[in-house]
Write an enzyme that holds these catalytic residues in place. Sequence first.
Site, mmCIF file in Angstrom:
data_model
loop_
_atom_site.group_PDB
_atom_site.id
_atom_site.type_symbol
_atom_site.label_atom_id
_atom_site.label_comp_id
_atom_site.label_asym_id
_atom_site.label_seq_id
_atom_site.Cartn_x
_atom_site.Cartn_y
_atom_site.Cartn_z
ATOM 1 N N GLY A 31 14.064 30.207 -66.523
ATOM 2 C CA GLY A 31 15.111 30.855 -66.507
ATOM 3 C C GLY A 31 14.725 32.336 -66.462
ATOM 4 N N LYS B 75 3.270 16.929 -64.829
ATOM 5 C CA LYS B 75 3.773 15.423 -65.021
ATOM 6 C C LYS B 75 3.936 14.691 -64.020
ATOM 7 C CE LYS B 75 7.951 14.649 -64.857
ATOM 8 N NZ LYS B 75 8.985 14.848 -65.679
ATOM 9 N N TYR C 158 4.343 32.522 -58.579
ATOM 10 C CA TYR C 158 5.184 32.962 -59.536
ATOM 11 C C TYR C 158 4.955 34.720 -59.810
ATOM 12 C CZ TYR C 158 8.028 28.837 -60.139
ATOM 13 O OH TYR C 158 8.826 27.632 -59.982
ATOM 14 N N GLY D 163 11.107 7.831 -78.087
ATOM 15 C CA GLY D 163 11.650 7.041 -76.919
ATOM 16 C C GLY D 163 12.316 7.872 -75.991
ATOM 17 N N GLU E 33 7.775 8.991 -69.948
ATOM 18 C CA GLU E 33 7.111 9.251 -68.725
ATOM 19 C C GLU E 33 5.645 9.049 -69.099
ATOM 20 O OE1 GLU E 33 10.460 11.999 -66.431
ATOM 21 O OE2 GLU E 33 9.084 12.853 -67.750
ATOM 22 N N ALA F 201 16.848 12.649 -64.101
ATOM 23 C CA ALA F 201 15.917 11.574 -63.962
ATOM 24 C C ALA F 201 14.846 11.254 -64.872
ATOM 25 C CB ALA F 201 15.514 11.509 -62.478
ATOM 26 N N HIS G 229 21.574 0.949 -43.554
ATOM 27 C CA HIS G 229 21.050 -0.184 -43.785
ATOM 28 C C HIS G 229 19.816 -0.530 -42.909
ATOM 29 C CE1 HIS G 229 21.214 -4.692 -44.505
ATOM 30 N NE2 HIS G 229 21.030 -4.842 -43.333
HETATM 31 C C1 LIG Z 1 6.230 17.511 -70.316
HETATM 32 C C2 LIG Z 1 7.674 17.999 -70.054
HETATM 33 C C3 LIG Z 1 8.137 17.428 -68.837
HETATM 34 C C4 LIG Z 1 9.365 17.860 -68.362
HETATM 35 N N1 LIG Z 1 9.744 17.533 -67.014
HETATM 36 C C5 LIG Z 1 11.103 18.192 -66.630
HETATM 37 C C6 LIG Z 1 11.563 17.328 -65.451
HETATM 38 O O1 LIG Z 1 10.845 16.695 -64.737
HETATM 39 N N2 LIG Z 1 12.476 18.040 -64.914
HETATM 40 C C7 LIG Z 1 13.283 19.210 -65.608
HETATM 41 O O2 LIG Z 1 14.271 19.391 -65.089
HETATM 42 N N3 LIG Z 1 12.836 19.485 -66.817
HETATM 43 C C8 LIG Z 1 11.614 19.095 -67.441
HETATM 44 N N4 LIG Z 1 11.319 19.420 -68.494
HETATM 45 C C9 LIG Z 1 11.958 20.527 -69.327
HETATM 46 C C10 LIG Z 1 11.658 21.808 -68.751
HETATM 47 O O3 LIG Z 1 10.222 22.241 -68.399
HETATM 48 C C11 LIG Z 1 12.525 23.014 -69.486
HETATM 49 O O4 LIG Z 1 13.903 22.795 -69.531
HETATM 50 C C12 LIG Z 1 12.290 24.473 -68.654
HETATM 51 O O5 LIG Z 1 11.078 24.785 -68.510
HETATM 52 C C13 LIG Z 1 13.161 25.418 -69.536
HETATM 53 O O6 LIG Z 1 12.886 26.562 -69.061
HETATM 54 P P1 LIG Z 1 12.837 27.990 -69.735
HETATM 55 O O7 LIG Z 1 12.952 29.003 -68.917
HETATM 56 O O8 LIG Z 1 14.135 27.953 -70.852
HETATM 57 O O9 LIG Z 1 11.646 28.018 -70.636
HETATM 58 P P2 LIG Z 1 10.037 27.782 -70.369
HETATM 59 O O10 LIG Z 1 9.736 27.370 -69.141
HETATM 60 O O11 LIG Z 1 9.427 27.194 -71.695
HETATM 61 O O12 LIG Z 1 9.637 29.387 -70.307
HETATM 62 C C14 LIG Z 1 9.553 30.090 -71.546
HETATM 63 C C15 LIG Z 1 8.433 31.121 -71.414
HETATM 64 O O13 LIG Z 1 8.177 32.102 -72.392
HETATM 65 C C16 LIG Z 1 7.187 32.364 -72.965
HETATM 66 N N5 LIG Z 1 7.373 33.073 -74.064
HETATM 67 C C17 LIG Z 1 7.759 32.276 -75.400
HETATM 68 N N6 LIG Z 1 7.843 33.388 -76.112
HETATM 69 C C18 LIG Z 1 7.515 34.506 -75.893
HETATM 70 C C19 LIG Z 1 7.300 35.824 -76.516
HETATM 71 N N7 LIG Z 1 7.561 36.325 -77.502
HETATM 72 N N8 LIG Z 1 6.660 36.929 -75.406
HETATM 73 C C20 LIG Z 1 6.588 36.698 -74.212
HETATM 74 N N9 LIG Z 1 6.532 35.263 -73.663
HETATM 75 C C21 LIG Z 1 6.913 34.352 -74.524
HETATM 76 C C22 LIG Z 1 6.240 31.115 -72.831
HETATM 77 O O14 LIG Z 1 4.826 31.311 -72.783
HETATM 78 C C23 LIG Z 1 6.919 30.469 -71.505
HETATM 79 O O15 LIG Z 1 5.858 30.680 -70.337
HETATM 80 C C24 LIG Z 1 9.972 18.933 -69.058
HETATM 81 C C25 LIG Z 1 9.486 19.545 -70.395
HETATM 82 C C26 LIG Z 1 8.412 19.166 -70.698
HETATM 83 C C27 LIG Z 1 7.726 19.624 -71.957
HETATM 84 N N1 LIG Z 2 12.488 14.191 -66.271
HETATM 85 C C1 LIG Z 2 13.104 15.075 -66.962
HETATM 86 O O1 LIG Z 2 13.960 15.702 -66.619
HETATM 87 C C2 LIG Z 2 12.327 15.520 -68.179
HETATM 88 C C3 LIG Z 2 11.250 15.318 -68.576
HETATM 89 C C4 LIG Z 2 10.673 15.384 -69.811
HETATM 90 C C5 LIG Z 2 11.398 16.289 -70.732
HETATM 91 N N2 LIG Z 2 12.553 17.024 -70.549
HETATM 92 C C6 LIG Z 2 13.393 17.683 -71.277
HETATM 93 O O2 LIG Z 2 12.634 17.971 -72.467
HETATM 94 C C7 LIG Z 2 13.319 17.492 -73.466
HETATM 95 C C8 LIG Z 2 12.164 17.072 -74.516
HETATM 96 O O3 LIG Z 2 11.854 15.765 -74.056
HETATM 97 P P1 LIG Z 2 11.296 14.742 -75.392
HETATM 98 O O4 LIG Z 2 11.018 13.523 -74.831
HETATM 99 O O5 LIG Z 2 10.156 15.350 -76.272
HETATM 100 O O6 LIG Z 2 12.844 14.913 -76.419
HETATM 101 P P2 LIG Z 2 13.948 13.889 -76.503
HETATM 102 O O7 LIG Z 2 14.741 14.476 -77.374
HETATM 103 O O8 LIG Z 2 14.210 13.401 -75.108
HETATM 104 O O9 LIG Z 2 13.256 12.636 -77.255
HETATM 105 C C9 LIG Z 2 12.949 12.722 -78.673
HETATM 106 C C10 LIG Z 2 12.423 11.548 -79.056
HETATM 107 O O10 LIG Z 2 11.777 11.290 -80.151
HETATM 108 C C11 LIG Z 2 12.140 10.559 -81.282
HETATM 109 N N3 LIG Z 2 11.952 11.064 -82.577
HETATM 110 C C12 LIG Z 2 12.660 12.309 -82.932
HETATM 111 N N4 LIG Z 2 11.814 12.614 -84.313
HETATM 112 C C13 LIG Z 2 11.256 11.470 -84.641
HETATM 113 C C14 LIG Z 2 10.523 11.149 -85.640
HETATM 114 N N5 LIG Z 2 10.297 12.006 -86.843
HETATM 115 N N6 LIG Z 2 9.918 9.827 -85.821
HETATM 116 C C15 LIG Z 2 10.092 9.206 -84.610
HETATM 117 N N7 LIG Z 2 10.569 9.497 -83.548
HETATM 118 C C16 LIG Z 2 11.255 10.594 -83.380
HETATM 119 C C17 LIG Z 2 13.977 10.582 -80.740
HETATM 120 O O11 LIG Z 2 14.482 9.746 -81.454
HETATM 121 C C18 LIG Z 2 13.565 10.605 -79.508
HETATM 122 O O12 LIG Z 2 13.512 9.308 -78.970
HETATM 123 C C19 LIG Z 2 14.067 16.642 -73.031
HETATM 124 O O13 LIG Z 2 15.325 16.125 -73.798
HETATM 125 C C20 LIG Z 2 14.446 16.880 -71.688
HETATM 126 O O14 LIG Z 2 15.587 17.995 -72.023
HETATM 127 C C21 LIG Z 2 13.229 16.323 -69.175
#
Ligand SMILES: Cc1cc2nc3c(=O)[nH]c(=O)nc-3n(C[C@H](O)[C@H](O)[C@H](O)COP(=O)(O)OP(=O)(O)OC[C@H]3O[C@@H](n4cnc5c(N)ncnc54)[C@H](O)[C@@H]3O)c2cc1C
Ligand SMILES: NC(=O)c1ccc[n+]([C@@H]2O[C@H](COP(=O)([O-])OP(=O)(O)OC[C@H]3O[C@@H](n4cnc5c(N)ncnc54)[C@H](O)[C@@H]3O)[C@@H](O)[C@H]2O)c1
Length: 461
Positions: A15, A51, A100, A177, A183, A342, A437
Amino acid sequence: MTFDYDLFVIGGGSGGVRAARIAASQYGARVALAEESRMGGTCVIRGCVPKKLMIFAATAPLMAQEMQGYGWQSAATGDFDWPGFRTKLHAELDRLEAVYTSGQQNAGVDLFMQRATIADHHTVELADGTLKTAKHILIAVGGRPVRPDIPGAEHGLISDDLFLLDRLPRRALLIGGGFIACEFATILNGLGVQTVQAYRGDAVLRGFDRQGRDLATAQLRDIGVDLRLGISPTRLDQEGDQTVVTFDDGSTDRFDAVFFATGRAPYTKELGLENTEVRLQKNGAIAVDEWSQSSVPSIFAVGDVTDRVNLTPVAIREGHSYADTVFGAKPRKVNHDIVASAVYMRPFELASVGLTEEQAKARGDVDVFATTFRPMRSGFAGSKERMMMKLLVDPDTDKVLGCHIFGPEAGEMIQLAAIPITMGATKADFDATIAVHPTASEELVTMRQPSEQYRGQGGDD
Ligand SMILES: Cc1cc2nc3c(=O)[nH]c(=O)nc-3n(C[C@H](O)[C@H](O)[C@H](O)COP(=O)(O)OP(=O)(O)OC[C@H]3O[C@@H](n4cnc5c(N)ncnc54)[C@H](O)[C@@H]3O)c2cc1C
Ligand SMILES: NC(=O)c1ccc[n+]([C@@H]2O[C@H](COP(=O)([O-])OP(=O)(O)OC[C@H]3O[C@@H](n4cnc5c(N)ncnc54)[C@H](O)[C@@H]3O)[C@@H](O)[C@H]2O)c1
């Protein structure tokens, strides 16, 4: 009053970088951005990108198995070179981080690679003590993984750690879950790690369409994940190299690594918000209006820190809309109602846009067009995996309310289905589209008869 900058962005993730780049390059604003870790944020450095690359790596054994079904009798993957892959992975992340960084510099954004906090409604304090004033402050600090509050939680790893492991564990536990747990279970299993997943519910991926959840739950087991439903850990103990986990059903088990995938929380702690009148929600998320404006007129927030829809494209859209609205005099709101997503599991992904069947039924009458079938490619190879295609249609308007796909590359398919659905397409529009198809996705335009015509008689969820 004069300020050092028109805009100070805190956080260089999805963002923040978009808002900063657009405000500076398209609208000529004087912009600064602070990032305390690495440019690109969660998605680029420790989320979507690494990932997805690991998902690709983890697909090899399933592909080899499938190819055996096509006559390649000794198709096999051999050994996975984790250190070699990890080195290449991190080189790619370094490359992206540099892209970036230069994107910001080329746009004329001043970068401060340090932590920033808010000193007052127009002042940011950098970790080195420097104060910078700005007409506007954008909080884009994202979220952080949450560990459950149980004894020994510090012995568990979080999602960030997966990408940094020195070696892969022999046996690992994933707790949760949701997106990340499913994933990561797919990844670890595919890379040859004995993988156990513990989830307190009765099917993974709460919030997705129930039928899709059931298929995803079954698939995790089919690929060899030891999925234990209805249990939660109550404590972790470290014994040498092993983590011993006690569950709430009284069972214990030991692992080389335990990962918490139990959700993420907005990262608003110690951000200096006590120096402002910015209102927070109960979970620490910044409360914003439809323009991403906080309760303080000069402070806006976008992305995961606002806990609306926590996905990268949403954070990007919010950041872009913010820049257009505030610096480009082009007011733009983000519609959070229709957002496709997804879950990148293997062999089949679960992808979704719009209402689930359960949500559509709770809303009123709905025609359900659903089919499950064995797709040609894996079916020929001998797989019993079933694919699902589902459209939910409003019988009064014929509008498609939701689409759910469980199948190979479902994420790619849902992206395309999301376009007509966002435009308000009707089932008749889908029917008028001639199929491609032979594809699996042709089912989306060939389902003629509803499998159920729900008329408000009570629901089944
Ligand atoms: C394992 C994993 C897999 C994911 N896979 C997907 C996916 O496949 N598809 C998808 O759409 N989304 C996915 N997401 C979610 C996605 O990464 C987030 O929704 C997205 O990055 C949010 O963007 P953001 O700009 O809000 O924050 P972020 O990308 O988290 O950026 C915030 C930044 O702020 C910095 N920051 C924080 N506090 C401060 C401070 N005080 N001063 C300076 N810098 C600071 C941090 O270091 C960070 O770089 C995944 C998330 C995780 C954890
Ligand atoms: N493919 C993608 O787009 C993608 C991939 C990864 C993450 N993300 C984003 O990141 C977010 C965070 O992912 P996430 O998987 O950590 O969160 P999530 O909210 O999807 O899942 C958290 C899971 O942890 C369980 N849980 C919570 N507290 C618990 C406890 N005390 N004991 C046992 N189980 C507990 C919940 O029931 C839930 O199943 C997602 O909601 C999504 O927005 C997106």
